[in-house]
Design an enzyme around this catalytic site. Structure first.
Site, mmCIF file in Angstrom:
data_model
loop_
_atom_site.group_PDB
_atom_site.id
_atom_site.type_symbol
_atom_site.label_atom_id
_atom_site.label_comp_id
_atom_site.label_asym_id
_atom_site.label_seq_id
_atom_site.Cartn_x
_atom_site.Cartn_y
_atom_site.Cartn_z
ATOM 1 N N GLU A 50 0.866 -1.180 0.101
ATOM 2 C CA GLU A 50 0.022 0.069 -0.015
ATOM 3 C C GLU A 50 1.030 1.248 0.034
ATOM 4 O O GLU A 50 1.679 1.373 0.937
ATOM 5 C CB GLU A 50 -0.993 -0.034 1.186
ATOM 6 C CG GLU A 50 -2.003 1.047 0.964
ATOM 7 C CD GLU A 50 -1.678 2.124 2.263
ATOM 8 O OE1 GLU A 50 -1.202 3.007 1.524
ATOM 9 O OE2 GLU A 50 -2.032 2.019 3.368
ATOM 10 N N CYS A 73 -2.044 8.083 4.761
ATOM 11 C CA CYS A 73 -2.128 7.552 3.301
ATOM 12 C C CYS A 73 -3.092 8.167 2.373
ATOM 13 O O CYS A 73 -3.470 8.200 1.421
ATOM 14 C CB CYS A 73 -2.079 6.189 3.075
ATOM 15 S SG CYS A 73 -3.252 5.264 4.247
#
Lengths: 526, 526
Positions: free
Chosen positions: A264, A300
């Site tokens: 990720e 994120c």
């Protein structure tokens, strides 16, 4: 007490001579502890133990694995205030965040325990044989998911607890039945050691095999490279930068036997402001100033890009956003290097001469404290300059001003893959501007309406995984219980003796789980 | 009439000057038709049309896509005897196989149509929002699978129908909502053209968008390379050799934006003979002689390796297997080059001087006809010589004789990943020899008891996908309806207006599908 040693199965090991320290960015000084980077021997030993542990651990019932996960959560809680103060000393993040992230880490571990106890996650699928079928007998075929083997987990800089040592990747891999070797993030090695010792205590209390978990210290890239290339490592979990994740993905893809990498990585999480949102212009400006600076922008799902069509309303929104941003007090970033990279990122964008200022905190700030900034650019310039599309990790966002809906759509189409995409607007707009909504959907893993992208709910329906480069595999999520399937593969049994099948596949359905039997979804026996 | 042209959407196109012919291996002469290899322009045009078609096709209901798939099956049937004779002329495979494979191709298409009509395959998962939850409102999150975009499918040499133009990869991708561009296999371009025209007719009859399907002729590797590297191609399906599949996988993994490759490649499909199987020694010897030579040994699940522990019973079994093999009449292989590769493969194994003959067909054979051969080797030699582990594509198998169960387990552990693993034995042996069963399970995607690996049932529980190098992604199957998920990724909607959600995610559950709602498996409304 922090020893600075690696955790290799039940062993504390410090055979290497390469050492490093962590850093307190708030106090702008090194932390006292000295960590020993894992040697090649120590890495091999951890993998060897994990491989041996897999032979037993993979066959443990869901109930036993759930006990282990719950014990880990309990032992993390048991560490008490030491964990909070160590976390803060190594991340510069505030106490509320430390407590919140610790809570989330325990919620995750317990959510996977619940999933294991319920049991249906193995996706049992059964086609019952028909020995008398013409012209040929139909074989009896039954498949379910099985764990794939030892997993390497790379801790994240920005989530010392929830995406590191006992974080989502570790919890989901242990839940699946895979031993885990964590390559600890160098920024928070002490936090990692505390959590590792909690996992070890939990393993001991619940009689887990030695090697089900190891934690390796590392300050450079060599430990990670060794792990990813080790023949006995079967998959990799990673949370971090595009450069780091892509390098690991390429390394894993070019092994003699390639292995999957669930990385990720970066995302700018575009936000599209539609006209009706300006009815609450001040509200959204404030919400976004808070979201952009949440966790000093080190999430994120930080909203790094805000797009809208030019007009008085948008101009006013941008103005208010600038005023709000200017009022947000700076806060510590994770490390001087991350602070410097943030400053450098902003400098590159502004030095292009293509952007203008929307708003920024103008006062003084302590060392390593990130000052929020929002810039703006015309869409045609944005589209023509991919350098403006990349994430600047920190409290920053770029407002893209479009001449029309067509240009807005073109700007979305120019983007790379993203974890999230957000729309501010109403139902009428969504149903009219279908090509904008559709363009955004093709770029993202999660579509949000009238909210902010920061804050990722831990639940079964969450999808935290978007097209490359936001992740290396858009099919999988790293948040929520679906994350467990990353560490599995199906195996089908053909004409197997019913009594020797795994319980999940037996006629009596002793685990009382959901299955697909002859194409029908059912909890029934056969 | 075969035109030799590429099918680019609704267009027949032959702009290139590179041409090739197919070959009739039974008659040992070229077929008459001349095929035009697709040019770079034609490839780009096909991808461009597919990308445009995706914009519409991805939003079609399951019912509409099912109509299309059923129409394809009907139109393939409609071609009639021409398809059978063309198939035979290009593959050398017998009429029964041609009819059987055509039947299977239609079964597959209709199985995906059934799946779409039922609708639950989208894996709808819903966590209902709680606006009043403390301390924070819980967002409403709903995810399901969506198609990823244009898919490139590489036709297989050994399945001109069931794993080529309208085969499993194409059927599953079209079912998922992805336009397909087939890179036809050069050995059966005429068969491919006939099937392509059937797909085109079906697309026209069911009003599918232009570009939902294209078929590109190719005799070398350049067309495939262009396709895999094209930025608008989002995934690849491949059935073929390890060398070919691995090359495509590496190409796809090193693109600027990597894409998934679902390659089903080589496998030797180990068969472990346990002592009780010798009670039916003659039966199994005959069954295995037939399985080894089924389709002239040109199946991905051909049993290329038979392992057992030395003893009189095993010696007798091997002797009978040799006698049976010697009686199997040679049959045509797919192409002179495949025949030559088979001969070369056998030569390499025998030239090692490490094997001895079990049995072989000793008579004369027509050109391109493969003569069955079974060799044997001691397990220690086998383990020490990885060259003996590789697939020899054709009617061949290697019997590995072990000194003990320990050596048998070591031989299994020395293997690469496999599509299938078979055990001949009884329940008592399976429950006693757990480490052998477990070792085999770790290597394979499907475990078979008391059967032969050839013959892959098309059903929901089938898993036709094993660890590398049998496939590039052991998580997915290329046979059975689960194959559809390869061409999808989840997208989650957060706080979306209920009336604007896809039907699968609406409260009323208008499609009446299986969903997971707040963690509960249910067909209910919300």
């Amino acid at each position: 007490m922090i020893t600075g040693k690696n955790t290799i199965g039940t062993l504390n090991s410090a055979r290497g001579t390469d050492t490093f320290k962590t850093f307190n960015p708030v106090e702008n000084r090194e932390n006292p502890w000295v960590f020993h980077q894992a040697t090649k021997d120590e890495i091999d030993q951890a993998v060897q133990l994990a491989t041996e542990a897999f032979g037993q651990y993979k066959n443990f019932s869901g109930k036993r694995k759930a006990e282990f996960l719950r014990a880990i959560a309990d032992e993390i809680e048991e560490i008490g205030e030491d964990l909070i103060t160590t976390y803060m000393a190594e991340s510069g993040l505030p106490e509320g965040r430390a407590r919140g992230e610790r809570g989330r880490t325990m919620v995750q571990l317990r959510a996977f325990a619940d999933l294991l106890e319920e049991g249906s996650w193995v996706e049992a699928t059964i086609d019952v044989g028909q020995a008398d079928k013409e012209p040929m007998p139909k074989p009896d075929i039954r498949k379910m998911l099985f764990p794939i083997g030892p997993v390497a987990v790379f801790g994240a800089s920005n989530f010392p607890l929830a995406f590191s040592t006992a974080g989502g990747d570790t919890a989901s891999a242990l839940a699946a039945g895979c031993p885990v070797i964590v390559k600890g993030h160098p920024l928070h090695a002490a936090t990692g050691e505390l959590v590792s010792s909690a996992i070890l205590k939990a393993a001991e209390k619940t009689n887990m095999p030695n090697g089900v978990f190891s934690n390796l210290n590392s300050s450079g890239i060599s430990v990670g490279q060794e792990l990813v290339q080790h023949p006995e490592i079967k998959a990799v979990g990673f949370t971090g930068s595009i450069a780091g994740g892509t390098a690991i993905y390429k390394l894993a893809s070019t092994r003699e036997v390639p292995i999957p990498v669930f990385a990720e990585m970066g995302s700018v999480n575009p936000v599209v402001v539609l006209p009706s949102a300006f009815e609450q212009s001040a509200h959204w400006a404030k919400q976004y100033a808070l979201s952009i600076t949440n966790g000093t922008g080190q999430f994120c799902t930080n909203p790094g890009l805000i797009l809208g069509v030019k007009g008085d309303d948008f101009t006013q929104f941008i103005g208010t956003l600038g005023e709000e941003i200017a009022q947000i007090s700076p806060a510590s970033m994770l490390h001087p290097n991350i602070y410097k990279a943030f400053e450098k990122g902003i400098e590159v964008v502004t030095a292009s001469g293509k952007t203008s200022l929307v708003g920024a905190y103008k006062g003084e700030a302590a060392p390593n404290f990130g000052k929020a900034k929002v810039l703006t650019v015309d869409a045609d310039v944005f589209i023509a300059n991919p350098a403006l599309h990349h994430e600047v990790f920190g409290p920053y966002s770029l407002v893209v001003q479009c001449d029309s809906d067509q240009e807005l759509e073109a700007a979305i189409n120019a983007l790379e893959g993203q974890l999230t995409g957000t729309l501010l607007g109403n139902s009428k707009e969504l149903s009219e501007k279908t090509s904008i909504v559709d363009a955004l959907k093709e770029k993202v893993g999660r579509l949000i309406l009238n909210g902010v992208p920061t804050g990722v709910e831990v639940c079964a329906a969450m999808h935290h995984g978007g097209p490359f480069p936001s992740t290396t595999n858009a099919k999988y999520t790293s948040v929520g219980v679906s994350a467990i399937t990353r560490w599995t593969r199906p195996v089908a049994y053909q004409n197997w003796p019913l009594e020797l099948l795994p319980e999940a596949l037996q006629n009596e359905n002793p685990l009382k789980i959901h299955r697909i039997v002859d194409g029908i979804h059912t909890f029934n026996t056969i």
